[in-house]
Design a protein around this motif. Structure first.
Motif, mmCIF file in Angstrom:
data_model
loop_
_atom_site.group_PDB
_atom_site.id
_atom_site.type_symbol
_atom_site.label_atom_id
_atom_site.label_comp_id
_atom_site.label_asym_id
_atom_site.label_seq_id
_atom_site.Cartn_x
_atom_site.Cartn_y
_atom_site.Cartn_z
ATOM 1 N N GLN A 529 0.818 -1.209 0.000
ATOM 2 C CA GLN A 529 0.000 0.000 0.000
ATOM 3 C C GLN A 529 0.852 1.259 0.000
ATOM 4 O O GLN A 529 0.517 2.249 -0.655
ATOM 5 C CB GLN A 529 -0.929 -0.011 1.218
ATOM 6 C CG GLN A 529 -1.902 1.163 1.266
ATOM 7 C CD GLN A 529 -2.827 1.087 2.467
ATOM 8 O OE1 GLN A 529 -2.692 0.209 3.312
ATOM 9 N NE2 GLN A 529 -3.774 1.994 2.557
ATOM 10 N N THR A 530 1.944 1.252 0.728
ATOM 11 C CA THR A 530 2.773 2.453 0.874
ATOM 12 C C THR A 530 3.846 2.574 -0.188
ATOM 13 O O THR A 530 4.499 3.612 -0.287
ATOM 14 C CB THR A 530 3.458 2.446 2.252
ATOM 15 O OG1 THR A 530 4.285 1.268 2.364
ATOM 16 C CG2 THR A 530 2.425 2.461 3.368
ATOM 17 N N GLY A 531 4.055 1.529 -0.977
ATOM 18 C CA GLY A 531 5.117 1.561 -1.976
ATOM 19 C C GLY A 531 6.452 1.086 -1.446
ATOM 20 O O GLY A 531 7.438 1.014 -2.197
ATOM 21 N N LEU A 532 6.522 0.749 -0.153
ATOM 22 C CA LEU A 532 7.777 0.244 0.408
ATOM 23 C C LEU A 532 8.149 -1.113 -0.168
ATOM 24 O O LEU A 532 9.291 -1.560 -0.033
ATOM 25 C CB LEU A 532 7.657 0.141 1.939
ATOM 26 C CG LEU A 532 7.569 1.471 2.689
ATOM 27 C CD1 LEU A 532 7.293 1.231 4.172
ATOM 28 C CD2 LEU A 532 8.862 2.259 2.525
ATOM 29 N N ILE A 533 7.178 -1.762 -0.823
ATOM 30 C CA ILE A 533 7.461 -3.064 -1.420
ATOM 31 C C ILE A 533 8.531 -2.956 -2.509
ATOM 32 O O ILE A 533 9.215 -3.932 -2.814
ATOM 33 C CB ILE A 533 6.162 -3.682 -1.997
ATOM 34 C CG1 ILE A 533 6.336 -5.176 -2.258
ATOM 35 C CG2 ILE A 533 5.730 -2.950 -3.240
ATOM 36 C CD1 ILE A 533 6.525 -6.000 -1.026
ATOM 37 N N LEU A 534 8.693 -1.773 -3.090
ATOM 38 C CA LEU A 534 9.682 -1.605 -4.159
ATOM 39 C C LEU A 534 11.119 -1.743 -3.639
ATOM 40 O O LEU A 534 11.875 -2.561 -4.167
ATOM 41 C CB LEU A 534 9.470 -0.265 -4.867
ATOM 42 C CG LEU A 534 8.125 -0.118 -5.596
ATOM 43 C CD1 LEU A 534 8.006 1.269 -6.217
ATOM 44 C CD2 LEU A 534 7.978 -1.194 -6.663
ATOM 45 N N PRO A 535 11.523 -0.984 -2.621
ATOM 46 C CA PRO A 535 12.889 -1.212 -2.107
ATOM 47 C C PRO A 535 13.038 -2.575 -1.451
ATOM 48 O O PRO A 535 14.106 -3.188 -1.523
ATOM 49 C CB PRO A 535 13.087 -0.070 -1.098
ATOM 50 C CG PRO A 535 11.716 0.383 -0.731
ATOM 51 C CD PRO A 535 10.888 0.178 -1.958
ATOM 52 N N ILE A 536 11.963 -3.065 -0.807
ATOM 53 C CA ILE A 536 12.036 -4.389 -0.176
ATOM 54 C C ILE A 536 12.183 -5.469 -1.244
ATOM 55 O O ILE A 536 13.028 -6.370 -1.140
ATOM 56 C CB ILE A 536 10.783 -4.638 0.693
ATOM 57 C CG1 ILE A 536 10.797 -3.730 1.916
ATOM 58 C CG2 ILE A 536 10.706 -6.108 1.113
ATOM 59 C CD1 ILE A 536 9.540 -3.794 2.752
ATOM 60 N N GLY A 537 11.377 -5.384 -2.304
ATOM 61 C CA GLY A 537 11.465 -6.362 -3.380
ATOM 62 C C GLY A 537 12.814 -6.352 -4.059
ATOM 63 O O GLY A 537 13.360 -7.407 -4.435
ATOM 64 N N SER A 538 13.380 -5.159 -4.235
ATOM 65 C CA SER A 538 14.714 -5.054 -4.837
ATOM 66 C C SER A 538 15.759 -5.732 -3.962
ATOM 67 O O SER A 538 16.648 -6.438 -4.462
ATOM 68 C CB SER A 538 15.058 -3.571 -5.039
ATOM 69 O OG SER A 538 16.340 -3.434 -5.596
ATOM 70 N N TRP A 539 15.627 -5.542 -2.656
ATOM 71 C CA TRP A 539 16.578 -6.182 -1.735
ATOM 72 C C TRP A 539 16.441 -7.701 -1.800
ATOM 73 O O TRP A 539 17.445 -8.421 -1.848
ATOM 74 C CB TRP A 539 16.307 -5.687 -0.312
ATOM 75 C CG TRP A 539 17.161 -6.351 0.722
ATOM 76 C CD1 TRP A 539 18.434 -6.031 1.077
ATOM 77 C CD2 TRP A 539 16.800 -7.489 1.524
ATOM 78 N NE1 TRP A 539 18.898 -6.879 2.047
ATOM 79 C CE2 TRP A 539 17.916 -7.794 2.347
ATOM 80 C CE3 TRP A 539 15.662 -8.274 1.635
ATOM 81 C CZ2 TRP A 539 17.910 -8.848 3.259
ATOM 82 C CZ3 TRP A 539 15.650 -9.320 2.541
ATOM 83 C CH2 TRP A 539 16.755 -9.603 3.338
ATOM 84 N N VAL A 540 15.214 -8.213 -1.817
ATOM 85 C CA VAL A 540 14.992 -9.659 -1.886
ATOM 86 C C VAL A 540 15.607 -10.232 -3.165
ATOM 87 O O VAL A 540 16.293 -11.256 -3.144
ATOM 88 C CB VAL A 540 13.484 -9.981 -1.828
ATOM 89 C CG1 VAL A 540 13.232 -11.452 -2.142
ATOM 90 C CG2 VAL A 540 12.915 -9.635 -0.453
ATOM 91 N N LEU A 541 15.356 -9.572 -4.284
ATOM 92 C CA LEU A 541 15.865 -10.056 -5.567
ATOM 93 C C LEU A 541 17.388 -10.104 -5.569
ATOM 94 O O LEU A 541 17.993 -11.098 -6.012
ATOM 95 C CB LEU A 541 15.357 -9.143 -6.690
ATOM 96 C CG LEU A 541 15.764 -9.514 -8.109
ATOM 97 C CD1 LEU A 541 15.228 -10.885 -8.491
ATOM 98 C CD2 LEU A 541 15.280 -8.459 -9.094
ATOM 99 N N ASN A 542 18.014 -9.069 -5.075
ATOM 100 C CA ASN A 542 19.481 -9.037 -5.051
ATOM 101 C C ASN A 542 20.059 -10.090 -4.110
ATOM 102 O O ASN A 542 21.063 -10.735 -4.427
ATOM 103 C CB ASN A 542 19.970 -7.640 -4.663
ATOM 104 C CG ASN A 542 19.892 -6.657 -5.818
ATOM 105 O OD1 ASN A 542 20.742 -6.657 -6.702
ATOM 106 N ND2 ASN A 542 18.869 -5.819 -5.813
ATOM 107 N N GLU A 543 19.412 -10.285 -2.947
ATOM 108 C CA GLU A 543 19.881 -11.306 -2.009
ATOM 109 C C GLU A 543 19.753 -12.702 -2.613
ATOM 110 O O GLU A 543 20.657 -13.540 -2.491
ATOM 111 C CB GLU A 543 19.074 -11.224 -0.709
ATOM 112 C CG GLU A 543 19.460 -10.085 0.194
ATOM 113 C CD GLU A 543 20.868 -10.248 0.753
ATOM 114 O OE1 GLU A 543 21.162 -11.302 1.361
ATOM 115 O OE2 GLU A 543 21.685 -9.327 0.546
#
Length: 717
Positions: A529-543
């Motif tokens: 909802q807040t758009g925080l999923i974008l930096p979180i998703g990027s971190w998950v993908l890189n990890e």
């Protein structure tokens, strides 16, 4: 020379009704405002750089410049050199900050003569809160300034007055007559002499005035104490100055800045009084216009947020003493943006005016109906008695009347528009609460009404506020989670028919130092909802890519895959494909070992664009899995258009395989469908051997669930 500044705010569909003004939308209110000011004031509109874009006739007359000589120039064309540089520097700092500036300025006309103007400069703000243009409202105060100079130079010293020769007195009187409104009275206040300017502004002839007192033009605007102070001052031989509101013969009001000079005898006693006046009516009208704009909405002429807050604070102070009950009613028009988008902002403004008018007719004079901004209106109900329960019931009935009234068609141009509204209510019961907190509570109730389906009335619920406060605190913590390294990747194994691990699904976890392990169901929806999923998703993908790169160097693990769930927001990013490729290349991971999981829900609105991105990444080597298959629309079109390599049977169909024949049929159908399309099938949520045997009997190849392992962090390798 005086200059002041004040700070106010703006919001709304057009001008928010306060100074500074918001000029980012439809021009309906602006033309009404400028038209009114044109008639009464010297008006100039400049752009943000100070370039003159509009002047009215009064400005041309006083400056002696033609309109064509002014447009495109700055105010330097009328600078007199009277003021220091810092004077204008302060003025520009004030208005550039979005604040109102007021002050007295000496300008030079085209023929070289000087004139003085009282000036109010209103910044008009754009949607970003930056000044887009400035409206300068001026009134001519030259006569007042000259009168002050005369009084200071020639009338301040009583002894010098007594020594004036008759010729000097006549010269002074002639000079004053040319520039000021003059009246001479005896010590009783009987008018003995008036000049033509006095007759013109009062509309009385000289014969009607001589022998009368100033009571003939008394407007009753001032208190008796005002005039008592005036008379005490001049009777003591002192000069009195002040602003007086008078009434002309036709009943109209006018304002004069007045200097009353006592002429004294040899013993210092007044012989007569000379009143030197300058017409400041236009200045007072400009001030009243600015004052009105500071407290009223330009579009609807309702009180604005600033006035509402002042009235609310006043009521709360009174209520804490008297125990009177009141209420705040928040009213928000449902789907108002759609009207602006389809019919235009002009139609939206007309609708807001219609709503404001209806609300004004619904409530009592003791209540405050305000436009809060945009399509939000707020009503402060007062004098509801002392019984909170009875008052709450009455407010509920009032809210129902509001919804019914606003639902009646609104005639907008040649169309009849039907709208609904949502209403949030908070009761005011004399408790010591801050106005902003009460407005927040009313807004929470409004949010609840919206969530309940709109066209509803909801009263403030403290439980809901606690939930919202807790959610806000969690959101703040989540924003810091990545920087503070609180996020973890857990991995759940994926096994084949022989229970050999062939890959893992990467699942995010949040390990908070105080909250402990926060379940994904609590923070993932918030992140979406807040758009925080974008930096979180990027971190998950890189990890995940870094983990694949590490396994690629370990014998026996190079073929393991990692599945990563992709958010709809991530897929909508224009550069999503490039982000995935950068993560793979940056980590040195094998692209064909990465699987991105998509859900049916994200495909409903963006199938075409998502399909293009998936095909581009499939060419790069990335594989795709359709998660939770069977729980959505299960359109076979997805299977035809998308480059999928895998379907995942949702755990809701696996959980009751042993007891529900319907789940057996669904699971078997999905497996057979996948086989016919050459897709792998993964069964999620497998918790016992019996479930696995049933699925294996259907031909299911891959399994995931607690039977094979819970999500866990990987051991350090």
């Amino acid at each position: 020379m005086k200059a002041t500044s004040s700070t106010t705010s703006a919001s709304g569909n057009f001008f928010a009704g306060q100074a500074p003004l918001l000029a980012s939308e439809a021009p309906l209110g602006a033309e009404l405002l400028l038209g009114t000011l044109d008639a009464h004031t010297i008006l100039v509109v400049t752009d943000a750089c100070g370039i003159i874009r509009r002047v009215n006739d009064k400005f041309c007359q006083i400056s002696q410049y033609a309109r064509e000589e002014l447009i495109g120039k700055t105010h330097a064309i009328v600078h007199s050199g009277h003021h220091p540089t810092e004077f204008f520097a302060h003025m520009w700092r004030t208005i550039a900050a979005g604040q109102v500036w007021t002050g007295e300025i000496c300008n030079r006309a085209k023929d070289g003569s000087l004139y003085w103007v009282y000036t109010v400069i209103l910044p008009c703000l754009d949607a970003m809160g930056q000044p887009a243009q400035y409206i300068a409202i001026r009134t001519d105060i030259t006569a007042r300034i000259m009168a002050e100079q005369f009084s200071l130079a020639d009338a301040a010293d009583a002894r010098r007055q007594a020594a004036l020769s008759r010729r000097e007195v006549e010269d002074l009187q002639t000079a004053l007559d040319a520039h000021a409104i003059v009246a001479v009275t005896d010590t009783r206040g009987i008018i003995r002499r008036v000049n033509d300017k006095f007759c013109q502004i009062s509309q009385y002839s000289r014969e009607e005035l001589i022998g009368r007192t100033h009571n003939i033009i008394n407007s009753r605007h001032h208190s008796p104490e005002f005039f008592s102070t005036l008379w005490r001052t001049i009777k003591s031989g002192q000069v009195w100055t002040g602003e007086i509101c008078n009434r002309a013969k036709d009943g109209s009001l006018y304002w004069v800045y007045t200097t009353i000079v006592p002429f004294l005898d040899g013993w210092g006693r007044p012989l007569r009084y000379t009143a030197i006046r300058a017409d400041i009516t236009e200045r007072k009208l400009a001030e009243q216009a600015a004052q009105h704009m500071a407290f009223y909405d330009v579009l609807t002429d309702l009180p604005n947020r600033r006035m509402l807050l002042e009235q609310l604070q006043r009521f709360l102070s009174s209520s804490s003493r008297t125990g009177h009950v009141g209420a705040l009613i928040f009213i928000d028009l449902d789907n108002f943006k759609r009207i602006n988008d389809t019919l235009g902002h002009y139609a939206g403004d007309l609708l807001l005016k219609s709503v404001g008018l209806r609300l004004s007719h619904l409530f009592r004079h003791c209540d405050v109906v305000a436009r809060f901004g945009g399509d939000e209106f707020v009503v402060l109900l007062t004098e509801l008695g002392y019984n909170l329960s009875y008052a709450s019931s009455s407010v509920g009935d009032i809210g129902t009347s509001v919804l019914a009234s606003l639902a009646e068609p609104h005639e907008i141009g040649k169309k009849d528009l039907s709208i609904t509204a949502s209403v949030g209510v908070v009761m005011l019961s004399g408790e010591d609460s801050a106005p902003e907190e009460l407005l927040k509570q009313a807004d929470i109730a409004l949010y609840q009404a919206k969530a309940a389906g709109r066209n509803q009335i909801c009263f403030f619920d403290p439980v809901l506020q606690a939930e919202i406060t807790a959610a806000a605190a969690m959101e703040d913590d989540l924003r810091q989670a990545i920087a503070l390294r609180q996020l973890r990747l857990f991995y759940q194994p994926l096994v084949d028919q022989h229970q050999v691990v062939v890959g893992y699904e990467a699942l995010i976890r949040w390990e908070h130092p105080e909250r402990g392990m926060v379940p994904p169901a609590q923070f993932i929806p918030m992140a979406e909802q807040t758009g925080l999923i974008l930096p979180i998703g990027s971190w998950v993908l890189n990890e995940a890519c870094r983990q694949l790169a590490r396994w690629a160097l370990i014998p026996g693990k190079a073929d393991l895959t990692i599945s990563v769930n992709i958010s709809p927001r991530e897929f909508q990013l224009p550069d999503f494909e490039q982000r995935v490729q950068d993560a793979i290349v940056g980590a040195g991971a094998p692209a064909d070992r990465l699987k991105l999981e998509v859900t049916e829900g994200m495909l409903l609105k963006h199938l075409e664009s998502i399909s293009q991105k998936m095909h581009a990444l499939r060419k790069f080597g990335v594989r795709f899995s359709l998660d939770d298959f069977g729980t959505g629309y299960s359109s076979l079109r997805y299977l035809k258009l998308l480059p999928l390599s895998q379907l995942k049977i949702d755990q809701s169909f696996v959980r009751d395989l042993e007891t529900d024949p319907n789940d057996v049929v669904i699971a078997q159908t999905i497996v057979q469908l996948a086989k016919s399309l050459a897709l792998q099938v993964v069964a999620e949520g497998v918790e016992n051997v019996a479930q696995m045997d049933i699925l294996r009997g259907f031909g299911c190849q891959l399994f995931q669930g607690y039977l094979f392992g819970r999500p866990m962090p990987l051991a350090i390798e």
